[in-house]
Structures are given as C-alpha cells and as structure tokens.
Design a protein around this motif. Structure first.
Motif, short mmCIF file in Angstrom:
data_model
loop_
_atom_site.label_atom_id
_atom_site.label_comp_id
_atom_site.label_asym_id
_atom_site.label_seq_id
_atom_site.Cartn_x
_atom_site.Cartn_y
_atom_site.Cartn_z
N PRO A 65 4.95 -1.29 8.09
CA PRO A 65 6.17 -1.56 7.30
C PRO A 65 6.58 -3.03 7.43
CG PRO A 65 6.44 0.38 8.72
CD PRO A 65 5.20 -0.31 9.17
N LYS A 66 6.85 -3.65 6.28
CA LYS A 66 7.30 -5.05 6.26
C LYS A 66 8.31 -5.23 5.15
CE LYS A 66 3.12 -7.31 8.06
NZ LYS A 66 2.07 -8.34 7.78
N PRO A 67 9.16 -6.25 5.28
CA PRO A 67 10.08 -6.56 4.17
C PRO A 67 9.28 -6.98 2.94
CG PRO A 67 10.76 -7.66 6.20
CD PRO A 67 9.40 -7.13 6.45
N TRP A 68 9.64 -6.42 1.77
CA TRP A 68 8.87 -6.67 0.55
C TRP A 68 9.81 -6.58 -0.64
CZ3 TRP A 68 3.76 -8.02 0.33
CH2 TRP A 68 3.12 -7.97 -0.90
N VAL A 69 9.66 -7.47 -1.57
CA VAL A 69 10.46 -7.41 -2.79
C VAL A 69 9.82 -6.41 -3.74
CG1 VAL A 69 11.36 -8.68 -4.76
CG2 VAL A 69 11.24 -9.79 -2.51
N HIS A 70 10.51 -5.30 -3.94
CA HIS A 70 10.00 -4.23 -4.80
C HIS A 70 11.01 -3.95 -5.91
CE1 HIS A 70 8.01 -0.57 -6.05
NE2 HIS A 70 9.11 0.14 -5.83
N GLU A 71 10.57 -4.14 -7.16
CA GLU A 71 11.42 -3.93 -8.33
C GLU A 71 12.70 -4.75 -8.23
OE1 GLU A 71 11.99 0.25 -8.70
OE2 GLU A 71 9.93 0.62 -9.40
N GLY A 72 12.55 -5.99 -7.77
CA GLY A 72 13.65 -6.92 -7.72
C GLY A 72 14.56 -6.79 -6.53
N GLU A 73 14.26 -5.87 -5.62
CA GLU A 73 15.10 -5.68 -4.46
C GLU A 73 14.26 -5.73 -3.18
OE1 GLU A 73 17.32 -2.11 -4.78
OE2 GLU A 73 18.44 -2.75 -6.55
N LEU A 74 14.90 -6.16 -2.10
CA LEU A 74 14.23 -6.21 -0.81
C LEU A 74 14.17 -4.80 -0.22
CD1 LEU A 74 12.95 -8.16 1.23
CD2 LEU A 74 15.17 -8.27 2.37
N ALA A 75 12.99 -4.39 0.18
CA ALA A 75 12.80 -3.05 0.73
C ALA A 75 11.73 -3.08 1.80
CB ALA A 75 12.43 -2.06 -0.38
N ALA A 76 11.74 -2.06 2.63
CA ALA A 76 10.68 -1.90 3.63
C ALA A 76 9.52 -1.16 2.97
CB ALA A 76 11.20 -1.12 4.83
N ALA B 131 0.81 -1.22 0.00
CA ALA B 131 0.00 0.00 0.00
C ALA B 131 0.84 1.26 0.00
CB ALA B 131 -0.93 0.00 1.22
N THR B 132 2.14 1.15 -0.27
CA THR B 132 3.01 2.32 -0.21
C THR B 132 2.57 3.41 -1.17
OG1 THR B 132 4.86 0.84 0.35
CG2 THR B 132 5.40 3.09 -0.36
N GLU B 133 2.26 3.04 -2.41
CA GLU B 133 1.86 4.04 -3.40
C GLU B 133 0.50 4.66 -3.07
OE1 GLU B 133 3.87 5.21 -5.61
OE2 GLU B 133 5.40 3.78 -4.95
N LEU B 134 -0.38 3.88 -2.50
CA LEU B 134 -1.68 4.43 -2.10
C LEU B 134 -1.50 5.47 -1.00
CD1 LEU B 134 -4.79 4.32 -2.34
CD2 LEU B 134 -4.76 2.60 -0.52
N MET B 135 -0.63 5.19 -0.04
CA MET B 135 -0.38 6.14 1.03
C MET B 135 0.28 7.41 0.49
SD MET B 135 -1.65 4.59 3.59
CE MET B 135 -1.04 5.44 5.04
#
Length: 497
Positions: free
Chosen positions: A445-456, A304-308
C-alpha cells in the motif's frame, strides 16, 4: 563364468560434461537389478538418479561422494552371469568398500544370490555355460542417453577377500539396510529432509540429523535448520552446542541467525565455497551475460489494486486457485505477442537476431541449491489455471532438486518476481541467451492519486532489462507500458485474448 561389465557415467544431455557424486545408492557386493538407480549425481542443471543398465553383483565403485567425474568415466562394475566356481566378485582397483558379501572363506554366491532373489541378468547375457556370451544394456533412456550393448570385454575375476575382512564390513554396515547407506536415518524410519544436499551438509559437518527438529511442514528439515545449528556450534565452540540448539524448533524469523560472536577475541575462520555445480553454472551464465549483452533497464510504478481484486474475485468463484505469478505470466505472453522483438535471441556467429514463434517462459526460483530458472513450455498457449499448476509443479521440483536439464533450458523470456524477498525494485542480469527479463517488486500500500484524489493503493514497481541489440528504447518502453496498463486495468488484457 561371470562377465564383469563396466558402467560409465552417461551423457546427461544439454552439453553437460561432468557431474558430482552426491550419494551412492549401492555398496560393493550389493545385488542390483536392470535399470535400478545406483548413484545420485548433481550436474550444473539438476540432481539426477543414474540407473545401471546391467543386472548382477556390484564389484567396484569409482569415486567417493563429493568427487567430480567427467562424462564417460567409469562409475562402477557389475558381475553379470554365473561366476566361476573358484572365484568371488571382483575387487577392481579403485573400488570403495569390500569386494563382496562375506560367506565361507574362499567362496561366493554373488550371482547366485541375484537369481535366488528373482533378479534377471541383463538382456542378452548368458548364464551357466553361456556366461561368456553377449551382454546387452536395457535400452532405456536417461536424459538423452540410451543404454547400449555392453562392450564384449572381460575382466579377470580376483579371489574374494579373506574372512578377516568381514568384521570390518560388519562394523561399517551399522545403520545400513541391505548394505545400502542410510546415513542420518534412525532405525524406525527416515529423517524428514528436504533434499540430499541437506544430508550431505550435515554429514560433512558431523551433525546428526536425528537430533534436529525441522521448521518446515510436518517437521521437514530444511537447509536453514542445518545452517542454524552449525552457526550455533561455531558460536559456542563445538558440535555439541549445535545439537542442543537444534533439539528444539526455532522461530521462522530466526532461521538466519546473526554472524557468530568473536570466540576468545578471534574472528571466525573464513569459509571458502567452490564455484561448481549450480553455483558455478549460475556464475558462468551471469558473467557471460554481462560480457556479451549490452543491456539497459527501464521501470515504472503501477497501481495493482484492480489486478489484486480481479484475482480475489476469480478465486472466490470456486475451482482451482489462480496464483498472482500466473496472471503476471499471462500478461507477459500477451505483451510479447504485441512486442515480439523481446522474445528473441542474438546469434552472434551468424550475425542475426532470431525471433521465436513460441514463448517458453522462465521464472526465477530460489532454492537450497541456489538460484534456478525453470521453464514453462508454450506458456502462450496456457490459460491462468494451467499456468498456476505448472508453476507449482516446477517450483516443487526445483526445491526438491528433481528438475531435469530439459526443464531448466530453452527459455525465451524470463519473469523474475523478486518481490517475494521484500524488495521494491532491481536491475536483474538477463538470463543468457535470452533478450529480456521482466522484474516484479513487492506489492504494498502506498499513497496514489486515483481518480483525482489521494488514496492508499496497492502499488508495484515493474522493471524491464533488455538487450539493446534486439530493440530500441521505444519498443522496450511500449512493452513495459502495456504490462503496466494490464496490471492497472486487467480488462485491457481481455482485448488481446
């Protein structure tokens, strides 16, 4: 001579058959105007102030506070028109309180006082020599109930009680203004209390609200404040301790105190709560849902990062602030347009699935009275700003106990934001007779694979509970996936607007 009219508990609409008396707003002997609220009642749907269609002197009340009355049962009687010279206000059987205001022994000026105060008798009622004439109701409507012409009936007017009853009445009116109950209110103004239910809880437990300091905005006394004080009293063995504990505000994190410790080695007494009012209605509806609806649940985690970020950008642009629940509601209505099977109900008698062309969106709201589901009418036709305003209005009305039965019924789909309770997921029970409910957990906030990389990233769990009779898993999964896509990429929603 005076005509004594009986006002019965009106039909409050939406199939309601009974109501509980929460608070009387008039006393026997009070002068009431046409359409003046006389009693506050609680139904399975809402709290309602009931106006009396007749103007005159209250001669009897039927039912104590806390009593349940069926629709059509007598509420009170009112003396309309000029009374006979030799008789006072009637003291009908079942009245609570004295027969009328004390004047010289054997005399009364009840209806005369009404005229002197500028109060008008009910429309069509006679006065003086026409006191026995026809008396009519105001014609106003109360939640589907139209006051109608009063029955052409009379009651015998009983003599006024003797003057010896006056001291007892004077003793009871301590703390009242103009004969009306002002329980738990100091002489210099009302105590700030969130709802009449809080007053009743304090009154039933002998707790003086004037000694509490509320934890709500501007010192507003909440139900949690009263419960905290009562738990302190139970732990310390008396109401005095409750008053001491409530004299100073307590931290918000301590509103829900731990269970009272053992007193003298004995566990606290059991507490029994009647399944009636809102709690009883919720129990009936949820039980019926479990019996009748073969439900299933599917869920998915979404970023939901983009929604926020989109919401923050919208609010930074100026204008009215947009709530997160309004954006989620907008996503729901767009998803229902693509998957209308979930915006439906099952008519078991006809053996048909009824699909609605409109979206009346219900949302779960936790209040001091219990869980209620206000309904936003025509949510599909409202933008984010309108949805934000309507959610705020209905939520405030729900917490204050002012929702009408019409605002609590007629939903076609429910949005349940249980993330406000700090939980990630749930398998909610469908709000019968609807066919589906979307649940939203907390966004954390949770660990998430975003665009091929691990991110919060800001992650939320979405769940959909649906009636398996109206659709199969493919439809339910498609609906939930579309909602998740809109949460992850709000631009997806623009293609449906």
């Amino acid at each position: 001579m005076a005509q004594v009219l009986e006002f019965k508990l009106p039909d409050l609409g939406e199939g309601l058959t009974e109501a509980e008396i929460v608070r009387w707003m008039v006393e026997v002997g009070d002068v009431v105007a046409v359409d003046q609220p006389v009693v506050e009642v609680e139904t399975a749907k809402a709290m309602v102030e009931v106006p009396c269609p007749y103007g005159g002197v209250v001669t009897a009340r039927f039912g104590e506070e806390g009593a349940e009355l069926p629709v059509g049962a007598p509420l009170l009687t009112v003396a309309v028109g000029e009374p006979a010279e030799s008789a006072g206000p009637a003291g009908a059987t079942g009245a609570t309180g004295p027969a009328g205001p004390a004047g010289p022994a054997g005399s009364t000026d009840g209806a005369g006082a009404a005229r002197s105060a500028g109060e008008q008798p009910a429309r069509g009622s006679g006065a003086g020599g026409e006191g026995a004439g026809e008396a009519k109701g105001s014609g106003n409507v109360l939640v589907g109930y139209g006051t109608s012409e009063a029955p052409a009936r009379r009651r015998r007017v009983r003599p006024q009680r003797t003057a010896s009853a006056a001291p007892a009445r004077a003793g009871r009116t301590n703390g009242r203004t103009n004969g009306r109950v002002r329980s738990a209110e100091p002489a210099d103004g009302p105590v700030p209390v969130i709802s009449p239910l809080v007053r009743r809880l304090a009154r039933q437990n002998g707790l003086d609200l004037r000694e509490l300091t509320g934890s709500g905005p501007d010192g507003l006394i909440l139900r949690a404040d009263v419960e905290y004080a009562l738990r302190a009293a139970a732990a310390r063995g008396g109401t005095t301790a409750a008053h001491e504990a409530a004299a100073a505000p307590h931290p918000a994190g301590q509103l829900r105190a731990p269970a009272p410790a053992l007193v003298g080695g004995q566990p606290p007494a059991e507490v029994r709560t009647p399944l009636k009012g809102v709690r009883g209605a919720v129990a009936d509806k949820l039980s019926r849902s479990r019996r009748e609806i073969p439900d299933a649940t599917c869920w998915v985690d979404a970023d939901a990062t983009e929604l926020m970020r989109a919401r923050a950008a919208m609010n930074a642009a100026g204008g009215p602030k947009i709530s997160l629940v309004a954006l989620l509601a907008r996503i729901c209505t767009a998803a229902l347009a693509r998957f209308p099977e979930l915006n439906s109900t099952v008519d078991t008698e006809a053996g048909e699935i009824v699909r609605f062309g409109h979206v009346h969106l219900g949302f779960a709201a936790q209040t001091d009275r219990g869980l209620v589901v206000p309904v936003v009418r025509d949510a599909h036709a409202r933008d984010a700003e309108e949805l934000t305003a309507e959610f705020a209005r209905l939520t405030e009305a729900a917490r204050a106990g002012r929702l009408t039965p019409g605002e609590l019924t007629g939903g076609t789909f429910t949005l349940n934001n249980y993330g406000v309770f700090g939980v990630d997921g749930s398998t909610p029970i469908i709000n019968h007779p609807e066919a589906a409910m979307l649940g939203v957990g907390r966004i954390v906030p949770k660990p998430w694979v975003h665009e091929g990389e691990l991110a919060a990233r800001q992650v939320v769990q979405l769940s959909l509970t649906f009636d398996h009779r109206v659709c199969d898993g493919g439809t339910a999964g498609g609906f939930l996936r579309y909602v998740a896509d809109c949460v992850e990429q709000p631009a997806v929603l623009l293609r449906t607007l």
